[in-house]
Write a protein that holds these residues in place. Sequence first.
Motif, PDB file in Angstrom:
ATOM      1  N   ASP A 142       0.855  -1.180   0.000  1.00 48.52           N
ATOM      2  CA  ASP A 142       0.000   0.000   0.000  1.00 48.52           C
ATOM      3  C   ASP A 142       0.900   1.242   0.000  1.00 48.52           C
ATOM      4  OD1 ASP A 142      -1.858   1.987   0.356  1.00 48.52           O
ATOM      5  OD2 ASP A 142      -2.279   1.508   2.462  1.00 48.52           O
ATOM      6  N   ASN A 143       0.926   1.953  -1.119  1.00 48.94           N
ATOM      7  CA  ASN A 143       1.763   3.152  -1.212  1.00 48.94           C
ATOM      8  C   ASN A 143       0.930   4.430  -1.281  1.00 48.94           C
ATOM      9  OD1 ASN A 143       0.811   2.570  -3.792  1.00 48.94           O
ATOM     10  ND2 ASN A 143       2.643   3.377  -4.811  1.00 48.94           N
ATOM     11  N   SER A 144      -0.313   4.357  -0.791  1.00 50.12           N
ATOM     12  CA  SER A 144      -1.152   5.552  -0.747  1.00 50.12           C
ATOM     13  C   SER A 144      -0.492   6.590   0.154  1.00 50.12           C
ATOM     14  CB  SER A 144      -2.545   5.210  -0.226  1.00 50.12           C
ATOM     15  OG  SER A 144      -2.468   4.608   1.065  1.00 50.12           O
ATOM     16  N   GLY A 145      -0.487   7.821  -0.297  1.00 50.03           N
ATOM     17  CA  GLY A 145       0.139   8.892   0.461  1.00 50.03           C
ATOM     18  C   GLY A 145       1.608   9.081   0.150  1.00 50.03           C
ATOM     19  N   GLU A 146       2.217   8.115  -0.525  1.00 53.42           N
ATOM     20  CA  GLU A 146       3.618   8.253  -0.913  1.00 53.42           C
ATOM     21  C   GLU A 146       3.712   9.038  -2.222  1.00 53.42           C
ATOM     22  OE1 GLU A 146       5.642   4.333   1.089  1.00 53.42           O
ATOM     23  OE2 GLU A 146       5.052   4.211  -1.003  1.00 53.42           O
ATOM     24  N   GLN A 147       4.869   9.642  -2.453  1.00 54.69           N
ATOM     25  CA  GLN A 147       4.971  10.504  -3.632  1.00 54.69           C
ATOM     26  C   GLN A 147       6.379  10.466  -4.213  1.00 54.69           C
ATOM     27  OE1 GLN A 147       4.278  14.747  -3.007  1.00 54.69           O
ATOM     28  NE2 GLN A 147       3.218  14.865  -4.977  1.00 54.69           N
ATOM     29  N   LEU A 148       6.418  10.340  -5.530  1.00 54.44           N
ATOM     30  CA  LEU A 148       7.648  10.511  -6.297  1.00 54.44           C
ATOM     31  C   LEU A 148       7.559  11.813  -7.069  1.00 54.44           C
ATOM     32  CD1 LEU A 148       8.470   7.018  -7.889  1.00 54.44           C
ATOM     33  CD2 LEU A 148       9.968   8.315  -6.387  1.00 54.44           C
ATOM     34  N   LYS A 149       8.667  12.566  -7.095  1.00 56.18           N
ATOM     35  CA  LYS A 149       8.718  13.795  -7.879  1.00 56.18           C
ATOM     36  C   LYS A 149      10.013  13.844  -8.664  1.00 56.18           C
ATOM     37  CE  LYS A 149       5.907  17.132  -5.278  1.00 56.18           C
ATOM     38  NZ  LYS A 149       5.947  18.445  -4.579  1.00 56.18           N
ATOM     39  N   LEU A 150       9.932  14.382  -9.870  1.00 58.89           N
ATOM     40  CA  LEU A 150      11.105  14.609 -10.706  1.00 58.89           C
ATOM     41  C   LEU A 150      11.198  16.105 -10.941  1.00 58.89           C
ATOM     42  CD1 LEU A 150      13.401  13.229 -12.349  1.00 58.89           C
ATOM     43  CD2 LEU A 150      11.852  13.257 -14.308  1.00 58.89           C
ATOM     44  N   THR A 151      12.250  16.721 -10.426  1.00 58.28           N
ATOM     45  CA  THR A 151      12.343  18.176 -10.423  1.00 58.28           C
ATOM     46  C   THR A 151      13.696  18.633 -10.961  1.00 58.28           C
ATOM     47  OG1 THR A 151      10.986  18.208  -8.418  1.00 58.28           O
ATOM     48  CG2 THR A 151      12.121  20.233  -8.988  1.00 58.28           C
ATOM     49  N   VAL A 152      13.680  19.674 -11.769  1.00 56.23           N
ATOM     50  CA  VAL A 152      14.921  20.300 -12.209  1.00 56.23           C
ATOM     51  C   VAL A 152      15.472  21.110 -11.041  1.00 56.23           C
ATOM     52  CG1 VAL A 152      16.001  21.894 -13.827  1.00 56.23           C
ATOM     53  CG2 VAL A 152      14.127  20.436 -14.594  1.00 56.23           C
ATOM     54  N   VAL A 153      16.676  20.769 -10.591  1.00 54.64           N
ATOM     55  CA  VAL A 153      17.245  21.429  -9.418  1.00 54.64           C
ATOM     56  C   VAL A 153      18.461  22.286  -9.751  1.00 54.64           C
ATOM     57  CG1 VAL A 153      16.366  19.752  -7.775  1.00 54.64           C
ATOM     58  CG2 VAL A 153      18.574  19.348  -8.883  1.00 54.64           C
ATOM     59  N   ALA A 154      19.009  22.140 -10.946  1.00 53.52           N
ATOM     60  CA  ALA A 154      20.148  22.952 -11.354  1.00 53.52           C
ATOM     61  C   ALA A 154      20.219  22.951 -12.876  1.00 53.52           C
ATOM     62  CB  ALA A 154      21.450  22.408 -10.768  1.00 53.52           C
ATOM     63  N   ALA A 155      20.778  24.032 -13.428  1.00 53.39           N
ATOM     64  CA  ALA A 155      20.852  24.130 -14.882  1.00 53.39           C
ATOM     65  C   ALA A 155      21.924  25.111 -15.303  1.00 53.39           C
ATOM     66  CB  ALA A 155      19.507  24.559 -15.447  1.00 53.39           C
ATOM     67  N   GLU A 156      22.444  24.891 -16.495  1.00 51.15           N
ATOM     68  CA  GLU A 156      23.294  25.856 -17.176  1.00 51.15           C
ATOM     69  C   GLU A 156      22.833  25.888 -18.624  1.00 51.15           C
ATOM     70  OE1 GLU A 156      27.221  23.562 -18.487  1.00 51.15           O
ATOM     71  OE2 GLU A 156      27.079  23.778 -16.321  1.00 51.15           O
ATOM     72  N   GLU A 157      23.600  26.498 -19.502  1.00 48.77           N
ATOM     73  CA  GLU A 157      23.124  26.707 -20.868  1.00 48.77           C
ATOM     74  C   GLU A 157      22.779  25.419 -21.598  1.00 48.77           C
ATOM     75  OE1 GLU A 157      25.743  29.168 -23.044  1.00 48.77           O
ATOM     76  OE2 GLU A 157      25.280  30.975 -21.926  1.00 48.77           O
TER      77      GLU A 157
END
Length: 299
Positions: free
Chosen positions: A124-139
């Motif tokens: 049961d993984n209700s309430g769990e969350q995966l996120k993919l986020t851009v955390v750093a960048a250059e050109e």
Amino acid sequence: IDTEAGDEGYADEMEKVSDIQERIDNFEATVEQGKLGDVSGDGKVNTGDYTDIIDIIIGNADMPEAGTEAFKAADINGDGYINVIDATQLVNIILYGNPNGAAQARGTNQALTVNDKVSTMRLDNSGEQLKLTVVAAEESTMRYALTLDNKNAYSNLQMDITLPKGMSLVGKSLAGRTAESHDLMTGVSNGTLRLLMMGADNAAIGGQTGAVLYLDVAIDANYAGESMELSNIVLTDAQANYALFDALTAETTGIDMVNADESLKQKVYNMGGRVVEYVKKGVNIIRRADGSTQKVVKK
């Protein structure tokens, strides 16, 4: 057979013969079927089979044809797929002699054949969350963080990565929550980039929130601003119980693509050559963008 023992004695003798024949048939069937987890087919279940099943999952080796002895040996839970669940069970067979891990007595189920499937439980993984986020960048480079908020104690991860036009994967590294035994492996399976995060001892991911891994991507002139997507996401615990997560698309955080982030220009390695998130206790090697290196010892 004692033919002078009368009808009753003769029946007893025939029952013994039947029992012996049944044991012979069972033994021959076991030999013919092979061992559950013997991916290589050499009659043994060991680290070589672990390497083989990893290669199958990420597409570096051909998927055995469904229904064959080779497929049955690798499909340990018998669900018709060869994936991270089976790899987790295989580690348990190697370490503990059974697919479900240390919770069972060492040595249990060592005689399992390819027809003896050991099912696993969906968590049961209700309430769990995966996120993919851009955390750093250059050109021309972006770093994505895959973060996990979890209540279950997960050990291993499998997912497929879809990159938009003009984007390519150029680096991957584990975050501080992972164990020393964890490793990241990628390959192309059925035309899709597949990533597998596995530990050869099924060690758990530490904590209940934060980044699990980082993905570095390069972009070229064909990039139109679309995001990376993750799908077919499966996480397992040390007993090979599993959770399925919905496909997800990267979230951006207003990163200025012109301002270079120093963390993208250098990498930190431990003495085993593994890329780590930051300088950790012990000996670290920092490799900068200009190719220079620095040895750092943290006590």
